[in-house]
Design a protein around this motif. Structure first.
Motif, PDB file in Angstrom:
ATOM      1  N   ARG A 258       0.817  -1.220   0.000  1.00  0.00           N
ATOM      2  CA  ARG A 258       0.000   0.000   0.000  1.00  0.00           C
ATOM      3  C   ARG A 258       0.851   1.270   0.000  1.00  0.00           C
ATOM      4  O   ARG A 258       0.534   2.226  -0.696  1.00  0.00           O
TER       5      ARG A 258
ATOM      6  N   ASP B 102      -3.743   5.140   3.324  1.00  0.00           N
ATOM      7  CA  ASP B 102      -5.135   4.692   3.272  1.00  0.00           C
ATOM      8  C   ASP B 102      -6.045   5.448   2.309  1.00  0.00           C
ATOM      9  O   ASP B 102      -6.836   4.825   1.606  1.00  0.00           O
TER      10      ASP B 102
ATOM     11  N   PHE C  89      -7.269   2.735  -0.191  1.00  0.00           N
ATOM     12  CA  PHE C  89      -6.336   1.626  -0.344  1.00  0.00           C
ATOM     13  C   PHE C  89      -6.430   0.708   0.866  1.00  0.00           C
ATOM     14  O   PHE C  89      -6.395   1.168   2.006  1.00  0.00           O
ATOM     15  N   THR C  90      -6.543  -0.592   0.598  1.00  0.00           N
ATOM     16  CA  THR C  90      -6.570  -1.599   1.654  1.00  0.00           C
ATOM     17  C   THR C  90      -5.670  -2.753   1.238  1.00  0.00           C
ATOM     18  O   THR C  90      -5.358  -2.924   0.052  1.00  0.00           O
ATOM     19  N   ASP C  91      -5.268  -3.546   2.225  1.00  0.00           N
ATOM     20  CA  ASP C  91      -4.498  -4.743   1.911  1.00  0.00           C
ATOM     21  C   ASP C  91      -5.413  -5.731   1.208  1.00  0.00           C
ATOM     22  O   ASP C  91      -6.520  -6.002   1.680  1.00  0.00           O
TER      23      ASP C  91
ATOM     24  N   THR D  56      -2.225  -4.632  -2.941  1.00  0.00           N
ATOM     25  CA  THR D  56      -3.067  -3.517  -2.521  1.00  0.00           C
ATOM     26  C   THR D  56      -4.332  -3.457  -3.357  1.00  0.00           C
ATOM     27  O   THR D  56      -4.270  -3.480  -4.593  1.00  0.00           O
TER      28      THR D  56
END
Length: 164
Positions: free
Chosen positions: A26, A89, A115-117, A123
Motif C-alpha cells: 500500500r 489509506d 487503499f486496503t491490503d 493492494t
C-alpha cells in the motif's frame, strides 16, 4: 471493476468507479499516486507521457501534470489540489483539465482513492471520480474517462515491479 457509470448521464454528477488490485504494498502504491517522479511514469492513457509533473501531497497542496499525447493532441495541463492525504489509506484530490483562454476549465472532478491490503496480497484500490463541472464541448470526452483511468492503471502496473 464496477459499472456504476453505466447509464449515468454525462455531465455534472457523472461518476466512474474502479476497483483494482496492484501487486505492491500500500505504501508504494500510495506513493505512486502522490510523488511527481512516479506520476510522470504512469499518468495518462496509452501513448501519452508526462514531461512535467509537480506534486505537493498534503491537504491544500497542488498537483500539476502536463499530459502529452500523440498528434494532434499536444499537451493538456492538469491542475489540482489535494484535499485528503492519509498515507497509505486515503487520497482525495480535485483535478481540472482542458484550460480555456479565459481561465476556465473544461472539466473538473473529485477523485477519491481508498487503499486496503488485498486478501491475496498486494493492494486493493477503490477509486471514485465524480464530475463537478464540464463544458458542453467536452461532454463527449467524459465517455472515455473510465478507459483513460484504466489505461493509466495498466501503465502503473507495468512500473510497480521496478519499484518493489
Amino acid at each position: 471493476m464496477t459499472a456504476s457509470d453505466l447509464g449515468t448521464e454525462l455531465g455534472v454528477g457523472y461518476e466512474v468507479t474502479i476497483d483494482r488490485t496492484f501487486k505492491a504494498p500500500r505504501e508504494l502504491v500510495f506513493d505512486c499516486m502522490t510523488k511527481a517522479e512516479h506520476l510522470a511514469r504512469w499518468w495518462g492513457p496509452h501513448h501519452f507521457d508526462v514531461p512535467l509533473a509537480e506534486s505537493d501531497a498534503r491537504p491544500g497542496g497542488k498537483i500539476r501534470l502536463d499530459m502529452r499525447g500523440p498528434e494532434p493532441y499536444g499537451i493538456n495541463e492538469v491542475h489540482g489540489e489535494y484535499e485528503v492525504v492519509d498515507r497509505p489509506d486515503t487520497l482525495v484530490m480535485i483535478l481540472r483539465a482542458f484550460g480555456a483562454p479565459d481561465g476556465s476549465w473544461g472539466i473538473e472532478h473529485r477523485t477519491t482513492m481508498q487503499f486496503t491490503d488485498a486478501p491475496e496480497g498486494g493492494t486493493h484500490m477503490h477509486m471514485t471520480t465524480v464530475v463537478l463541472q464540464a463544458s458542453d464541448a467536452l461532454l463527449p470526452a467524459l465517455s472515455g474517462m473510465r478507459e483513460g483511468w484504466n489505461q493509466s492503471f495498466e501503465k502503473l502496473e507495468a512500473v510497480l515491479p521496478e519499484l518493489v
